[in-house]
Design a protein around this motif. Structure first.
Motif, PDB file in Angstrom:
ATOM      1  N   TYR A  76       0.757  -1.242  -0.169  1.00  0.00           N
ATOM      2  CA  TYR A  76       0.043  -0.073  -0.013  1.00  0.00           C
ATOM      3  C   TYR A  76       0.876   1.398   0.002  1.00  0.00           C
ATOM      4  CZ  TYR A  76      -4.335   2.477   1.072  1.00  0.00           C
ATOM      5  OH  TYR A  76      -5.408   3.405   1.009  1.00  0.00           O
ATOM      6  N   TYR A  77       0.827   1.998  -1.121  1.00  0.00           N
ATOM      7  CA  TYR A  77       1.878   3.032  -1.402  1.00  0.00           C
ATOM      8  C   TYR A  77       1.175   4.388  -1.338  1.00  0.00           C
ATOM      9  CZ  TYR A  77       4.553  -0.892  -2.629  1.00  0.00           C
ATOM     10  OH  TYR A  77       5.392  -2.182  -2.580  1.00  0.00           O
ATOM     11  N   ILE A  78       1.707   5.375  -0.749  1.00  0.00           N
ATOM     12  CA  ILE A  78       1.146   6.517  -0.624  1.00  0.00           C
ATOM     13  C   ILE A  78       2.247   7.887  -1.183  1.00  0.00           C
ATOM     14  CG2 ILE A  78      -0.617   6.291   1.123  1.00  0.00           C
ATOM     15  CD1 ILE A  78       1.265   7.518   2.989  1.00  0.00           C
ATOM     16  N   ALA A  79       1.805   8.630  -1.804  1.00  0.00           N
ATOM     17  CA  ALA A  79       2.382   9.907  -2.426  1.00  0.00           C
ATOM     18  C   ALA A  79       1.613  11.234  -2.423  1.00  0.00           C
ATOM     19  CB  ALA A  79       2.947   9.554  -3.884  1.00  0.00           C
ATOM     20  N   HIS A  80       2.263  12.317  -2.360  1.00  0.00           N
ATOM     21  CA  HIS A  80       1.612  13.644  -2.246  1.00  0.00           C
ATOM     22  C   HIS A  80       1.164  13.828  -3.760  1.00  0.00           C
ATOM     23  CE1 HIS A  80       1.859  14.976   1.617  1.00  0.00           C
ATOM     24  NE2 HIS A  80       3.501  14.621   1.712  1.00  0.00           N
ATOM     25  N   ASP A  81       0.163  14.575  -4.027  1.00  0.00           N
ATOM     26  CA  ASP A  81      -0.430  14.714  -5.491  1.00  0.00           C
ATOM     27  C   ASP A  81       0.536  15.546  -6.287  1.00  0.00           C
ATOM     28  OD1 ASP A  81      -1.142  17.003  -3.903  1.00  0.00           O
ATOM     29  OD2 ASP A  81      -2.869  17.381  -5.102  1.00  0.00           O
ATOM     30  N   TRP A  82       1.265  16.432  -5.466  1.00  0.00           N
ATOM     31  CA  TRP A  82       2.214  17.298  -6.242  1.00  0.00           C
ATOM     32  C   TRP A  82       3.516  16.554  -6.726  1.00  0.00           C
ATOM     33  CZ3 TRP A  82       6.509  17.328  -3.474  1.00  0.00           C
ATOM     34  CH2 TRP A  82       6.401  17.286  -2.327  1.00  0.00           C
ATOM     35  N   SER A  83       3.836  15.353  -6.097  1.00  0.00           N
ATOM     36  CA  SER A  83       4.907  14.880  -6.596  1.00  0.00           C
ATOM     37  C   SER A  83       4.930  14.156  -7.916  1.00  0.00           C
ATOM     38  CB  SER A  83       5.548  13.827  -5.336  1.00  0.00           C
ATOM     39  OG  SER A  83       4.538  12.874  -5.595  1.00  0.00           O
ATOM     40  N   ASP A  84       6.178  13.704  -8.618  1.00  0.00           N
ATOM     41  CA  ASP A  84       6.126  12.955  -9.565  1.00  0.00           C
ATOM     42  C   ASP A  84       5.386  11.841  -9.574  1.00  0.00           C
ATOM     43  OD1 ASP A  84       7.748  14.994 -10.706  1.00  0.00           O
ATOM     44  OD2 ASP A  84       9.806  13.991 -10.381  1.00  0.00           O
ATOM     45  N   PHE A  85       5.520  11.129  -8.152  1.00  0.00           N
ATOM     46  CA  PHE A  85       4.771   9.932  -8.136  1.00  0.00           C
ATOM     47  C   PHE A  85       3.250  10.055  -8.188  1.00  0.00           C
ATOM     48  CE2 PHE A  85       8.830   8.886  -5.897  1.00  0.00           C
ATOM     49  CZ  PHE A  85       9.275   7.834  -7.070  1.00  0.00           C
ATOM     50  N   GLY A  86       2.714  10.998  -7.423  1.00  0.00           N
ATOM     51  CA  GLY A  86       1.556  11.437  -7.299  1.00  0.00           C
ATOM     52  C   GLY A  86       0.701  11.900  -8.589  1.00  0.00           C
ATOM     53  N   LYS A  87       1.457  12.614  -9.479  1.00  0.00           N
ATOM     54  CA  LYS A  87       1.008  13.096 -10.582  1.00  0.00           C
ATOM     55  C   LYS A  87       0.902  11.981 -11.571  1.00  0.00           C
ATOM     56  CE  LYS A  87       3.505  17.545 -10.583  1.00  0.00           C
ATOM     57  NZ  LYS A  87       4.182  18.554 -11.018  1.00  0.00           N
ATOM     58  N   GLN A  88       1.660  11.004 -11.638  1.00  0.00           N
ATOM     59  CA  GLN A  88       1.670   9.651 -12.419  1.00  0.00           C
ATOM     60  C   GLN A  88       0.761   8.620 -11.790  1.00  0.00           C
ATOM     61  OE1 GLN A  88       5.456   7.946 -13.724  1.00  0.00           O
ATOM     62  NE2 GLN A  88       6.424   9.427 -12.461  1.00  0.00           N
ATOM     63  N   ILE A  89       0.384   8.748 -10.577  1.00  0.00           N
ATOM     64  CA  ILE A  89      -0.724   7.844  -9.864  1.00  0.00           C
ATOM     65  C   ILE A  89      -2.025   8.446 -10.312  1.00  0.00           C
ATOM     66  CG2 ILE A  89      -1.861   7.301  -7.769  1.00  0.00           C
ATOM     67  CD1 ILE A  89       0.875   7.055  -6.426  1.00  0.00           C
ATOM     68  N   LEU A  90      -2.197   9.904 -10.476  1.00  0.00           N
ATOM     69  CA  LEU A  90      -3.390  10.184 -11.060  1.00  0.00           C
ATOM     70  C   LEU A  90      -3.774  10.062 -12.269  1.00  0.00           C
ATOM     71  CD1 LEU A  90      -3.006  13.981  -9.281  1.00  0.00           C
ATOM     72  CD2 LEU A  90      -4.819  12.116  -8.775  1.00  0.00           C
ATOM     73  N   THR A  91      -2.636   9.810 -13.122  1.00  0.00           N
ATOM     74  CA  THR A  91      -2.954   9.328 -14.520  1.00  0.00           C
ATOM     75  C   THR A  91      -3.236   7.997 -14.824  1.00  0.00           C
ATOM     76  OG1 THR A  91      -0.695   8.949 -15.097  1.00  0.00           O
ATOM     77  CG2 THR A  91      -1.717  11.352 -15.304  1.00  0.00           C
ATOM     78  N   MET A  92      -3.028   7.103 -13.682  1.00  0.00           N
ATOM     79  CA  MET A  92      -3.276   5.602 -14.063  1.00  0.00           C
ATOM     80  C   MET A  92      -4.585   5.220 -14.448  1.00  0.00           C
ATOM     81  SD  MET A  92      -0.704   4.077 -11.062  1.00  0.00           S
ATOM     82  CE  MET A  92       1.080   3.798 -11.308  1.00  0.00           C
ATOM     83  N   GLN A  93      -4.833   3.989 -15.156  1.00  0.00           N
ATOM     84  CA  GLN A  93      -6.049   3.497 -15.134  1.00  0.00           C
ATOM     85  C   GLN A  93      -6.109   1.986 -15.635  1.00  0.00           C
ATOM     86  OE1 GLN A  93      -7.075   6.245 -18.282  1.00  0.00           O
ATOM     87  NE2 GLN A  93      -7.060   4.656 -20.059  1.00  0.00           N
ATOM     88  N   PRO A  94      -7.027   1.446 -15.679  1.00  0.00           N
ATOM     89  CA  PRO A  94      -7.067   0.138 -15.912  1.00  0.00           C
ATOM     90  C   PRO A  94      -6.205  -0.416 -17.141  1.00  0.00           C
ATOM     91  CG  PRO A  94      -9.527   0.632 -15.314  1.00  0.00           C
ATOM     92  CD  PRO A  94      -8.501   2.030 -15.253  1.00  0.00           C
ATOM     93  N   ASP A  95      -5.570  -1.724 -17.045  1.00  0.00           N
ATOM     94  CA  ASP A  95      -4.703  -2.115 -17.870  1.00  0.00           C
ATOM     95  C   ASP A  95      -3.430  -1.617 -17.971  1.00  0.00           C
ATOM     96  OD1 ASP A  95      -6.615  -3.920 -18.793  1.00  0.00           O
ATOM     97  OD2 ASP A  95      -7.539  -2.523 -20.239  1.00  0.00           O
ATOM     98  N   ASP A  96      -3.107  -0.379 -17.098  1.00  0.00           N
ATOM     99  CA  ASP A  96      -1.825  -0.182 -17.151  1.00  0.00           C
ATOM    100  C   ASP A  96      -0.978  -1.018 -16.145  1.00  0.00           C
ATOM    101  OD1 ASP A  96      -2.128   2.367 -18.578  1.00  0.00           O
ATOM    102  OD2 ASP A  96      -2.537   3.632 -16.597  1.00  0.00           O
ATOM    103  N   VAL A  97       0.284  -0.803 -16.342  1.00  0.00           N
ATOM    104  CA  VAL A  97       1.055  -2.105 -15.730  1.00  0.00           C
ATOM    105  C   VAL A  97       2.017  -0.852 -14.712  1.00  0.00           C
ATOM    106  CG1 VAL A  97       3.102  -3.688 -15.658  1.00  0.00           C
ATOM    107  CG2 VAL A  97       1.119  -3.755 -17.340  1.00  0.00           C
ATOM    108  N   ALA A  98       2.379  -1.495 -13.434  1.00  0.00           N
ATOM    109  CA  ALA A  98       3.257  -0.566 -12.559  1.00  0.00           C
ATOM    110  C   ALA A  98       3.993  -1.406 -11.973  1.00  0.00           C
ATOM    111  CB  ALA A  98       2.405   0.034 -11.518  1.00  0.00           C
ATOM    112  N   SER A  99       5.443  -1.020 -11.566  1.00  0.00           N
ATOM    113  CA  SER A  99       6.260  -2.012 -10.920  1.00  0.00           C
ATOM    114  C   SER A  99       6.896  -1.137  -9.750  1.00  0.00           C
ATOM    115  CB  SER A  99       7.619  -2.181 -11.848  1.00  0.00           C
ATOM    116  OG  SER A  99       8.267  -2.831 -11.128  1.00  0.00           O
TER     117      SER A  99
END
Length: 186
Positions: A113-136
């Motif tokens: 279970y991973y968390i990040a601020h929305d303003w961070s690079d990780f948070g910005k990418q999490i906000l764009t994720m959608q089904p069928d994407d792959v993450a590592s």
């Protein structure tokens, strides 16, 4: 006419004699016992009322919790785009921390279970994720199964109830709202 009784007195005497006789007959000949043609019993329920009450209470609580969690989900309509890959990322384990890292790094808040601020690079990418994407992340790769927003005033158990305890979850704030974005998969 001195020897005659009024008709009403005669009538009342007759009623009194009949009632006394009927009462005496009922005392000497009680109603016969009638065998029942059907039987019903709550005896099995009486042997375990605590178990029955506990089961009914648990069922009611589980139904309420399911409705409660699902009604708080805010659906997100995915964009029409090809699937993308994210990572490989690494996250520092900080179980139960009160907030994501102020330096913008990805935080492993609980197992998978991973968390990040929305303003961070990780948070910005999490906000764009959608089904069928792959993450590592931390050497584990998973396919995104779903996304939704959920109120910030919630608990970890609500999210794991909705997505499953074995899911990998990314969470970030949804900008300018009282919601978090939840991304999950296996």
């Amino acid at each position: 006419m001195r020897g005659k009784l009024p008709k009403i007195v005669v009538f009342l005497l007759i009623v009194l004699v009949c009632a006394t006789g009927a009462y005496g007959f009922m005392l000497s000949n009680p109603f016969p016992e009638i065998e029942p043609t059907a039987k019903a019993s709550i005896a099995p329920l009486l042997h375990a009322p605590d178990k029955l009450e506990e089961q009914l209470l648990n069922e009611a609580i589980n139904r309420w919790y399911d409705v409660y969690c699902h009604e708080r989900m805010i659906p997100i309509e995915p964009n029409d785009r090809p699937s993308e890959s994210f990572g490989p990322w690494s996250a520092l384990a900080e179980p139960g921390t009160t907030d994501a890292n102020d330096d913008g790094k990805l935080t492993e808040w609980a197992d998978h279970y991973y968390i990040a601020h929305d303003w961070s690079d990780f948070g910005k990418q999490i906000l764009t994720m959608q089904p069928d994407d792959v993450a590592s992340v931390n050497g584990r790769t998973f396919a995104v199964q779903g996304i939704f927003n959920y109120p910030k005033n919630s608990f970890y158990e609500e999210i794991t109830y909705l997505v499953g305890k074995d899911a990998t979850v990314f969470q970030t704030c949804y900008p300018n709202s009282d919601e978090n974005r939840i991304v999950y998969g296996w």
